[in-house]
Design an enzyme around this catalytic site. Structure first.
Site, mmCIF file in Angstrom:
data_model
loop_
_atom_site.group_PDB
_atom_site.id
_atom_site.type_symbol
_atom_site.label_atom_id
_atom_site.label_comp_id
_atom_site.label_asym_id
_atom_site.label_seq_id
_atom_site.Cartn_x
_atom_site.Cartn_y
_atom_site.Cartn_z
ATOM 1 N N ASP A 70 -1.197 6.485 6.689
ATOM 2 C CA ASP A 70 -2.344 5.281 6.633
ATOM 3 C C ASP A 70 -2.479 4.813 6.974
ATOM 4 O OD1 ASP A 70 -4.137 3.679 4.947
ATOM 5 O OD2 ASP A 70 -2.846 3.306 3.739
ATOM 6 N N TRP B 267 0.808 -1.081 0.003
ATOM 7 C CA TRP B 267 -0.215 -0.309 0.125
ATOM 8 C C TRP B 267 1.120 1.183 0.452
ATOM 9 C CZ3 TRP B 267 -3.941 -1.641 -2.165
ATOM 10 C CH2 TRP B 267 -4.917 -2.987 -1.830
ATOM 11 N N LYS C 55 -11.801 -2.099 7.879
ATOM 12 C CA LYS C 55 -10.677 -2.689 9.933
ATOM 13 C C LYS C 55 -11.165 -2.752 10.692
ATOM 14 C CE LYS C 55 -7.781 -3.130 5.767
ATOM 15 N NZ LYS C 55 -7.702 -4.246 4.366
#
Length: 356
Positions: free
Chosen positions: A166, A99, A190
């Site tokens: 992030d 990511w 999540k």
């Protein structure tokens, strides 16, 4: 048979979040209508958005000068929104996984990108340290938790440039010093809500410094000024997020979440380190994620991969297959996963050890 949900995302949510959201799908706030069909500007849903905003800030103890916005597009949209709004000439990125690499790729459309350090040389199984950050960058970007590789930055960095993080997979898993960050963003699927929602916590004084025109929908100021209501927000995930935020508060907040998460991670890592059949993919204890625990069969037992996955699945373990770039197994132990599930997985590992 009870199912134990170790999926990396979309992932386990608190039972109360699922229950309350299901009820609101049928009858929202006594309106006799579904939350999916009422006006987002009606008083009932406006109250949901306001409460979610307030609780988000309360749980993270957000200081003055920050605003939270709820957006569509997922964290992947933030990969371009951050540089669009912040990158004038040059930005620094720490590359700790898939990511982070995707975020770097997007940032290069907007200016020079300096990769200050990378753990790619060892398949991202550690967190780089002691790297230099150029003093003239517009910001440093980090990915705090790496779901695929099982590494995590669990301490708030002290840096002299604006820090962007992030936090898709570890937000609300521990207390934060929000004042050390310029922007914190993430996908909600999540630790917060169903897929389809992203959040961004933005320090307002970092905005308005780039010369380029920013498309309306990609401008943080648009959504801050519009109270996350410039366009129709993802109403169902926002409602679910509010239920999770209420659950977090009623369960002792982020200090309590951190205690629980450390305890769950310790139970599973201890078994991985003890059990002769398995080994962790992240050897440095300080780099190990408490959200995504990755492990593989030990060198002498590689031929048992498929058998263990089948054995564990048959006993109710869901979502433990590792990402294809790492292989092996991954147990995601997010906030809502009970300790009971971790102990159930440990029991399965011990049964498999006895079998062999």
């Amino acid at each position: 048979m009870k199912k134990h949900n170790f999926s990396a995302g979309p992932s386990i949510l608190p039972e109360v979040t699922i229950k309350n959201t299901a009820e609101a799908v049928v009858n929202f706030a006594g309106t006799g209508l579904s939350v999916m069909e009422v006006s987002h500007r009606g008083k009932e849903f406006t109250a949901v958005m306001e409460q979610a905003n307030k609780l988000f800030k309360e749980l993270l103890e957000v200081p003055a000068g920050y605003e939270v916005v709820f957006l569509g597009g997922g964290a992947s949209m933030q990969f371009c929104m951050v540089p669009y709004n912040l990158l004038s000439k040059k930005a620094a990125y720490l590359n700790t996984g898939t990511w982070a690499s995707k975020a770097i790729k997007e940032a290069k459309f907007f200016g020079e990108v300096v990769e200050v350090a990378s753990s790619k040389d060892k398949n991202y199984n550690y967190i780089p340290r002691d790297f230099d950050i150029p003093s003239d960058v517009d910001y440093l970007h980090i990915t705090t938790n790496n779901t695929i590789y099982g590494t995590e930055i669990r301490k708030d960095m002290d840096v002299k440039v604006p820090l962007v993080a992030d936090m898709s997979s570890d937000i609300f898993s521990r207390p934060l010093d929000v004042s050390k960050y310029a922007i914190i963003y993430g996908g909600a699927q999540k630790n917060l809500a169903p897929a389809g929602l992203a959040f961004a916590l933005v320090r307002e004084d970092v905005l308005g410094k780039v010369d380029r025109p920013i498309p309306t929908m990609l401008n943080y100021k648009t959504h801050i000024d519009g109270g996350s209501m410039f366009n129709t927000p993802p109403v169902l995930p926002v409602f679910a997020a509010l239920q999770t935020l209420n659950w977090l508060k009623s369960n002792g907040g982020l200090k309590e979440m951190e205690k629980r998460n450390i305890r769950k991670a310790d139970i599973l890592y201890s078994e991985i380190d003890r059990n002769r059949l398995f080994k962790g993919t992240v050897q440095n204890v300080d780099d190990r994620s408490i959200m995504n625990i990755c492990f593989v069969m030990n060198d002498d037992y590689q031929d048992l991969n498929a058998e263990f996955l089948e054995f564990a699945t048959a006993q109710g373990m869901v979502g433990i297959k590792g990402h294809r770039s790492v292989g092996g197994f991954r147990a995601s132990v997010y906030n809502a996963l009970p300790e009971e599930s971790v102990k159930a997985l440990v029991d399965v590992m011990q049964q498999f050890e006895k079998k062999h």
